[in-house]
Structures are given as C-alpha cells and as structure tokens.
Design an enzyme around this catalytic site. Structure first.
Site, PDB file in Angstrom:
ATOM      1  N   GLY A  12      76.237  16.825  11.196  1.00 23.40           N
ATOM      2  CA  GLY A  12      75.215  17.217  12.163  1.00 23.40           C
ATOM      3  C   GLY A  12      73.842  17.188  11.515  1.00 23.40           C
ATOM      4  O   GLY A  12      72.984  18.023  11.785  1.00 23.40           O
ATOM      5  N   GLY A  93      78.535  26.362  11.950  1.00 19.79           N
ATOM      6  CA  GLY A  93      77.693  27.157  12.830  1.00 19.79           C
ATOM      7  C   GLY A  93      77.565  26.523  14.197  1.00 19.79           C
ATOM      8  O   GLY A  93      76.645  26.844  14.951  1.00 19.79           O
ATOM      9  N   THR A  94      78.481  25.613  14.529  1.00 19.93           N
ATOM     10  CA  THR A  94      78.452  24.954  15.836  1.00 19.93           C
ATOM     11  C   THR A  94      78.845  25.941  16.921  1.00 19.93           C
ATOM     12  O   THR A  94      79.921  26.538  16.860  1.00 19.93           O
ATOM     13  CB  THR A  94      79.398  23.738  15.855  1.00 19.93           C
ATOM     14  OG1 THR A  94      78.916  22.763  14.924  1.00 19.93           O
ATOM     15  CG2 THR A  94      79.466  23.118  17.240  1.00 19.93           C
ATOM     16  N   ALA A 117      80.447  30.945  12.215  1.00 25.16           N
ATOM     17  CA  ALA A 117      79.546  32.007  12.655  1.00 25.16           C
ATOM     18  C   ALA A 117      78.463  31.412  13.534  1.00 25.16           C
ATOM     19  O   ALA A 117      78.073  30.253  13.370  1.00 25.16           O
ATOM     20  CB  ALA A 117      78.921  32.721  11.461  1.00 25.16           C
ATOM     21  N   SER A 118      77.998  32.202  14.461  1.00 24.53           N
ATOM     22  CA  SER A 118      76.900  31.780  15.316  1.00 24.53           C
ATOM     23  C   SER A 118      75.561  31.972  14.623  1.00 24.53           C
ATOM     24  O   SER A 118      74.549  31.426  15.062  1.00 24.53           O
ATOM     25  CB  SER A 118      76.923  32.583  16.616  1.00 24.53           C
ATOM     26  OG  SER A 118      76.922  33.972  16.329  1.00 24.53           O
ATOM     27  N   PHE A 120      73.907  32.746  10.476  1.00 24.96           N
ATOM     28  CA  PHE A 120      74.177  32.944   9.056  1.00 24.96           C
ATOM     29  C   PHE A 120      73.097  33.753   8.341  1.00 24.96           C
ATOM     30  O   PHE A 120      73.077  33.811   7.119  1.00 24.96           O
ATOM     31  CB  PHE A 120      74.338  31.586   8.361  1.00 24.96           C
ATOM     32  CG  PHE A 120      75.681  30.964   8.582  1.00 24.96           C
ATOM     33  CD1 PHE A 120      76.717  31.161   7.687  1.00 24.96           C
ATOM     34  CD2 PHE A 120      75.924  30.193   9.706  1.00 24.96           C
ATOM     35  CE1 PHE A 120      77.966  30.596   7.894  1.00 24.96           C
ATOM     36  CE2 PHE A 120      77.162  29.617   9.931  1.00 24.96           C
ATOM     37  CZ  PHE A 120      78.190  29.824   9.022  1.00 24.96           C
ATOM     38  N   HIS A 149      65.485  32.034  22.979  1.00 28.56           N
ATOM     39  CA  HIS A 149      65.449  30.859  22.107  1.00 28.56           C
ATOM     40  C   HIS A 149      64.535  29.793  22.705  1.00 28.56           C
ATOM     41  O   HIS A 149      64.081  29.917  23.841  1.00 28.56           O
ATOM     42  CB  HIS A 149      66.855  30.280  21.902  1.00 28.56           C
ATOM     43  CG  HIS A 149      67.725  31.091  21.006  1.00 28.56           C
ATOM     44  ND1 HIS A 149      68.448  32.171  21.460  1.00 28.56           N
ATOM     45  CD2 HIS A 149      67.983  30.999  19.670  1.00 28.56           C
ATOM     46  CE1 HIS A 149      69.124  32.706  20.445  1.00 28.56           C
ATOM     47  NE2 HIS A 149      68.856  32.015  19.357  1.00 28.56           N
ATOM     48  N   LYS A 153      67.521  24.756  23.543  1.00 26.22           N
ATOM     49  CA  LYS A 153      68.857  25.305  23.276  1.00 26.22           C
ATOM     50  C   LYS A 153      69.677  25.272  24.555  1.00 26.22           C
ATOM     51  O   LYS A 153      69.263  25.781  25.597  1.00 26.22           O
ATOM     52  CB  LYS A 153      68.772  26.733  22.733  1.00 26.22           C
ATOM     53  CG  LYS A 153      70.134  27.297  22.328  1.00 26.22           C
ATOM     54  CD  LYS A 153      69.998  28.601  21.581  1.00 26.22           C
ATOM     55  CE  LYS A 153      71.359  29.180  21.196  1.00 26.22           C
ATOM     56  NZ  LYS A 153      72.127  28.280  20.313  1.00 26.22           N
TER      57      LYS A 153
END
Length: 238
Positions: A12, A93-94, A117-118, A120, A149, A153
């Site tokens: 990514g 983190g996807t 994780a959403s 970090f 955000h 997003k």
C-alpha cells in the site's frame, strides 16, 4: 557486533500512510525497505533505491522479515496469505475489513505473529485504556464517540472510533457514533461520557500523520521474534 537492518515490505505504498512509512523507514538505520507494493503497475520500477511492485506481482516480492500493510480491504487477503506462506510477521492498519477478513486474521494468528490496528499512535493506545476505565467506572452514563477526518477518508465510523467503541462496550457502555469528513483533518477522536449534571470528555487529536507511521514501524520491530498470535498495539508500544 553489528545487527543487520530489518527487511521490510511495505504494502500500500502509494497511499498517504505508505508514503510516510517509506520516508520514515529511510531515516531509520535499523530498517531496510526491500520492496514497495502499489495497486497498479508502477511508472518507475525503482524509486530512491526501493523496488516497486504492482499488487498482482506480490508473489514475486523479495525476501522480507516483516510486512507492513496500509492498503484497501480488497488488497488485504493477498498480503495476509503471503505472510502466512512465508512465515513472516504482519503489521496491518487497513480499515474497513469485513467479518470474513477478520476471521482470516484470527486464523492466520495461529501461524504467524501479527498486529492489526486502526491506529498505531501511542496517544490512542493510552486513550483506549482510559476509555475502558471510564466506561467501567461510569455505569449507566451515555457514551458518544465523535470522529473527524479528511474528506477523502471513505469508511465511517473510522476504524479507530470502532476500536474505541469496542473498548467501551467491553466495559459495559453502549456507545453511539458520529462522523465528520471535512478539509484535511488528519484525525480527531472524542469519547464523551455524560451523566446527570456532568460530562467526562476524552480527546485525541493527530496533527501529523507521521505519528501513525512511526508507531507502525516500531510495532514491526517489536513483533520480530514473537510467537504466533494476535497482538495489540499497546502490547508492543507501551
């Protein structure tokens, strides 16, 4: 005695987080990016010494010690499968994963060490613990999670908001969610507990995306040598 740099595969690499990971990893002598995976065939095969690969070329990626994934849900299964096949740790983190993909994570955790994780950032890791404590200490209070955000997003509520909601639910609260998409907001999360005549508000504001990338790179280093299992960010960074 010198230690060889950790070989990192970034999946990514064309996204905001991917670019931040590439830049910060290049500044860290303990890390060596051996490959960057992007969605489509790259216009340049090597950028700043890093080989680039299209997603459909993932199977030909060079040897790596750990993979870091910040992609889209449709690209998640291949990188997870590659890590399982090669027996390598995965940091992901996807966000926006469906139930089948989450089940795949749990299954893979029986074979490799991984952390999904959403968010970090160290601050959010602390915020999550505070939400757990507040929810358990304030039974019967209303719980609201408001996240904001940037306009690009796609998923809402954010993955971080959902993670905070899980922390609140686990301690007895029933959270409600609200989302804002505006401008170039990096990320803001507010968790409010409201009772009669008083309110507790816990807030985290990110002003720079680098905090997430640094946390993911730190988690990648800490994940090396761990036994198979599903780890939380707080297990690795706190």
């Amino acid at each position: 005695m010198t230690t060889s740099p950790v070989k990192v595969l970034i999946h990514g690499a064309s996204g905001r987080m991917g670019k931040a990971l590439l830049r910060l990893a290049a500044e860290d002598d303990a890390l060596h990016v051996v490959g960057a995976v992007v969605g489509r065939s790259p216009s340049q095969r090597v950028v700043d010494g890093v080989p680039y690969f299209a997603a459909n070329e993932l199977g030909g990626a060079p040897a790596f010690d750990v993979a870091i994934d910040f992609s889209l849900p449709q690209g998640f299964a291949p990188i997870l499968a590659l890590c399982v096949q090669r027996g390598k740790p995965l940091v992901s983190g996807t966000t926006g994963l469906d139930e089948a993909q989450r089940a795949g994570l749990l299954q893979a955790a029986g074979q490799i060490p991984l952390v999904w994780a959403s968010n970090f950032s160290l601050g959010v890791a602390v915020l999550t613990e505070l939400v757990e404590r507040a929810a358990g200490s304030l039974p019967g209070w209303d719980c609201d999670i408001i996240e904001a955000h940037h306009v690009h997003k796609q998923d809402a509520p954010s993955g971080t908001a959902l993670t905070l909601g899980e922390a609140a639910t686990g301690s007895g609260a029933q959270p409600r969610f609200a989302s804002v998409r505006a401008g170039d907001i990096v990320g803001e999360h507010s968790v409010q507990f409201t009772g009669l005549g008083e309110r507790v508000e816990l807030i985290h504001r990110a002003t720079n995306r680098d905090i997430f990338a640094r946390g993911a790179l730190h988690a990648a280093k800490r994940l090396l040598g761990k036994p198979p299992g599903s780890y939380r960010v707080r297990d690795l960074v706190l």
